[in-house]
Design an enzyme around this catalytic site. Structure first.
Site, PDB file in Angstrom:
ATOM      1  N   LYS A 104      13.710  -4.818 -10.205  1.00 13.95           N
ATOM      2  CA  LYS A 104      12.882  -5.257 -11.341  1.00 13.95           C
ATOM      3  C   LYS A 104      12.209  -4.059 -12.019  1.00 13.95           C
ATOM      4  CE  LYS A 104       9.187  -8.002 -10.516  1.00 13.95           C
ATOM      5  NZ  LYS A 104       8.007  -7.354 -11.139  1.00 13.95           N
ATOM      6  N   SER A 160      -1.150   3.185  -8.341  1.00 17.20           N
ATOM      7  CA  SER A 160      -0.478   2.142  -9.121  1.00 17.20           C
ATOM      8  C   SER A 160       0.549   2.763 -10.044  1.00 17.20           C
ATOM      9  CB  SER A 160      -1.511   1.369  -9.960  1.00 17.20           C
ATOM     10  OG  SER A 160      -0.864   0.686 -11.014  1.00 17.20           O
ATOM     11  N   ASP A 170       4.597  -5.083  -2.713  1.00 14.44           N
ATOM     12  CA  ASP A 170       5.166  -6.377  -3.108  1.00 14.44           C
ATOM     13  C   ASP A 170       5.793  -7.127  -1.928  1.00 14.44           C
ATOM     14  OD1 ASP A 170       4.395  -5.896  -5.698  1.00 14.44           O
ATOM     15  OD2 ASP A 170       6.333  -5.099  -6.317  1.00 14.44           O
ATOM     16  N   LYS A 223      -2.623  -9.449  -7.909  1.00 14.73           N
ATOM     17  CA  LYS A 223      -1.195  -9.588  -8.271  1.00 14.73           C
ATOM     18  C   LYS A 223      -1.016 -10.913  -9.034  1.00 14.73           C
ATOM     19  CE  LYS A 223       0.219  -5.723  -6.643  1.00 14.73           C
ATOM     20  NZ  LYS A 223       0.658  -4.706  -7.595  1.00 14.73           N
ATOM     21  N   ARG A 281      -2.863 -12.840  -3.497  1.00 14.98           N
ATOM     22  CA  ARG A 281      -1.872 -13.023  -2.424  1.00 14.98           C
ATOM     23  C   ARG A 281      -2.502 -13.016  -1.025  1.00 14.98           C
ATOM     24  NH1 ARG A 281       3.089  -9.455  -5.190  1.00 14.98           N
ATOM     25  NH2 ARG A 281       3.779 -11.165  -6.534  1.00 14.98           N
ATOM     26  N   ARG A 310       6.791 -14.147  -5.453  1.00 13.41           N
ATOM     27  CA  ARG A 310       6.961 -13.613  -4.082  1.00 13.41           C
ATOM     28  C   ARG A 310       6.334 -14.550  -3.050  1.00 13.41           C
ATOM     29  NH1 ARG A 310       9.609  -9.261  -5.632  1.00 13.41           N
ATOM     30  NH2 ARG A 310       8.732  -7.912  -7.231  1.00 13.41           N
TER      31      ARG A 310
HETATM   32  C1  S3P Z   1       5.384  -2.155 -10.427  1.00 13.15           C
HETATM   33  C2  S3P Z   1       4.301  -1.615  -9.784  1.00 13.15           C
HETATM   34  C3  S3P Z   1       3.502  -2.344  -8.795  1.00 13.15           C
HETATM   35  C4  S3P Z   1       4.220  -3.589  -8.299  1.00 13.15           C
HETATM   36  C5  S3P Z   1       4.836  -4.367  -9.417  1.00 13.15           C
HETATM   37  C6  S3P Z   1       5.854  -3.518 -10.151  1.00 13.15           C
HETATM   38  C7  S3P Z   1       6.109  -1.326 -11.410  1.00 13.15           C
HETATM   39  O1  S3P Z   1       2.284  -2.746  -9.382  1.00 13.15           O
HETATM   40  O2  S3P Z   1       3.319  -4.393  -7.567  1.00 13.15           O
HETATM   41  O3  S3P Z   1       5.490  -5.521  -8.916  1.00 13.15           O
HETATM   42  O4  S3P Z   1       7.247  -1.687 -11.776  1.00 13.15           O
HETATM   43  O5  S3P Z   1       5.561  -0.308 -11.825  1.00 13.15           O
HETATM   44  P1  S3P Z   1       0.996  -1.788  -9.408  1.00 13.15           P
HETATM   45  O6  S3P Z   1       1.312  -0.605 -10.214  1.00 13.15           O
HETATM   46  O7  S3P Z   1      -0.081  -2.625 -10.038  1.00 13.15           O
HETATM   47  O8  S3P Z   1       0.692  -1.461  -7.985  1.00 13.15           O
END
Ligand code: S3P
Length: 445
Positions: A36, A183, A333, A360, A364, A406
């Site tokens: 994704k 993040s 995740d 999230k 969660r 999820r």
């Molecule tokens: C993601 C970063 C993560 C993850 C999300 C996808 C991304 O989030 O939880 O499902 O593609 O950059 P955070 O950056 O908020 O940790």
């Protein structure tokens, strides 16, 4: 095991019913849908690069479709997504068209937060962005704050912290931002804002989050300096991006459901082919190995800049473990399904330093504790994680995904182990990242 997925009349919702008969059997091989995170980035960079980008293996879930719809509304030409190879005709940096309507990121935090960096940095254009109920309640200040330091003009609900957001694109000034959270969405947003900004845009984080943006930006021609010791990245702007070919590997976040299902089910021997094993994403493997799961990596290779392997998992007795620190961002995740694995380990598992789980697609921590407890699991909420007693015997219960993909899939895996009948409401949430999850699950039952 009997599975039934039914539409609730006059609603968009589906209910999954799982009835225990004989145990499931996780044998053979399968492939999971495209990653994704990489899918979003391939569509976005394709849309803002010069020339054509070709993408194979894109995730056809609801989230990347939201990204494609937003960039389509801003003038990118994206071919039919339901094809093996997708082409994106990029407009060149700084040429996103101002749409006449509102950009809707749906359920996707990655779409909204990454896009915000691009929109804020494009002068003389005005954008309005929003998302679904879940996304409109998720914190946006984590990206608005650094963008504002760069001179961005963004307005939103509740003191400019929640979507819908209005963005008046500006020529930004470079900044050095030290993010309080690890993040990838924050890091990527700032780097994307740096693409159109003259000078060095630097972002550092307390520990390393997924680095797909860094890898793909470099492949598209951006000039980055990466300092792994400091968990920092500097983008030397402005950038010139050229369309590329991106082959998207299978998503380890989707593979995680089968890793756990097979690890906890006696007799399992499953090969999950073509999974992305980027070191910043394989915290779930480290965690399951720590629990003594039998997982091996085969056929390791590099595909358009991302490490890929086939994952072989066999059933084994699991042991409880303690998880926290730098491991958490590398498996953020996968924690809902890790909680399911911990129910079947010997001893008490503690997951800490994971307060991010509260912001999230749903909270969660609370939701997993509540839902697994309904099945008879001993799962205690902590401010920053979960405590899970192993050796569980689960029974069927009436569960709810809280519209979180999820959570829906993690609870479906837990339901396979429960006696009696489990009913999972709002199961359709799985389509956000794994539209074929339930038909695949049925094959193993
Ligand atoms: C993601 C970063 C993560 C993850 C999300 C996808 C991304 O989030 O939880 O499902 O593609 O950059 P955070 O950056 O908020 O940790």
């Amino acid at each position: 095991m009997v599975l039934a997925l039914e539409l609730v009349p006059n609603t968009p919702h589906q209910v999954l019913t799982v009835t225990a008969t004989q145990p499931p059997c996780f044998q053979g091989s399968l492939r999971v849908p495209g990653d994704k995170s990489i899918s979003h980035r391939a569509l976005m960079l394709g849309a803002i690069a010069s020339g054509e980008t070709r993408i194979q293996g894109l995730l056809l879930g609801e989230d990347p479709r939201s990204t494609a719809a937003c960039f389509g509304a801003m003038g990118a030409t994206i071919s039919n997504l339901d094809q093996d190879w997708i082409t994106v005709q990029g407009q060149g940096l700084g040429h996103l068209q101002e749409p006449t309507g509102v950009l809707d990121a749906g359920n996707s935090g990655t779409t909204l937060r990454l896009m915000l960096g691009l929109l804020a940095a494009q002068p003389d254009t005005f954008f309005v962005v929003t998302g679904d109920n879940s996304l409109r309640s998720r914190p946006m200040s984590r990206v608005i704050k650094p963008l504002s330091q760069m001179g961005a003009k963004i307005w939103g609900r509740q003191g400019n912290t929640l979507a819908p957001l209005a963005v008046q694109g500006q020529r930004l000034r470079p900044a050095a931002y030290s993010s309080p959270i690890a993040s990838a969405q924050v890091k990527s947003c700032i780097l994307l804002a740096g693409l159109l900004t003259e000078g060095d845009t630097r972002v550092s984080e307390p520990s390393l989050s997924r680095d797909h943006s860094e890898r793909m930006l470099q492949a598209f021609g951006a000039n980055l300096t990466i300092d792994p010791e400091a968990c920092a990245v500097t983008l030397h702007g402005p950038a010139q991006l050229q369309g590329q070919t991106v082959v998207v590997p299978g998503d380890i976040s989707s593979a995680a459901f089968w890793l756990v299902a097979a690890a906890i089910t006696p007799g399992s021997d499953l090969l999950i082919e073509n999974v992305g094993v980027n070191p910043t994403r394989i915290g779930i493997l480290d965690a399951l190995w720590q629990m003594e799961a039998d997982i091996t990596l085969e056929n390791q290779r590099l595909v358009t800049g991302e490490p890929v392997a086939d994952l072989r998992v066999r059933h084994s007795a699991l042991k409880a473990a303690q998880f926290g620190g730098d491991l958490i961002p590398r498996m953020i995740d996968e924690i809902p399904v890790l909680a399911v694995a911990a129910l079947f380990a010997q001893g008490s598992t503690v997951i800490q330093d994971a307060a991010e789980l509260r912001v999230k697609e749903c909270d969660r921590i609370t939701v997993m504790a509540q839902q697994l407890s309904k099945m008879g699991g001993s799962v205690t909420e902590r401010a920053d994680g979960l405590e899970i007693q192993g050796g569980a015997t689960l029974h069927g219960a009436d569960l709810d995904s809280h519209t979180d993909h999820r959570v829906a899939m993690s609870l479906a895996i837990a339901a396979l182990t429960a006696s009696g009948t489990t009913t999972l409401h709002r199961a359709e949430a799985a389509a956000v990242s794994y539209p074929s999850f339930f038909p695949t699950l049925e094959k193993f039952c």
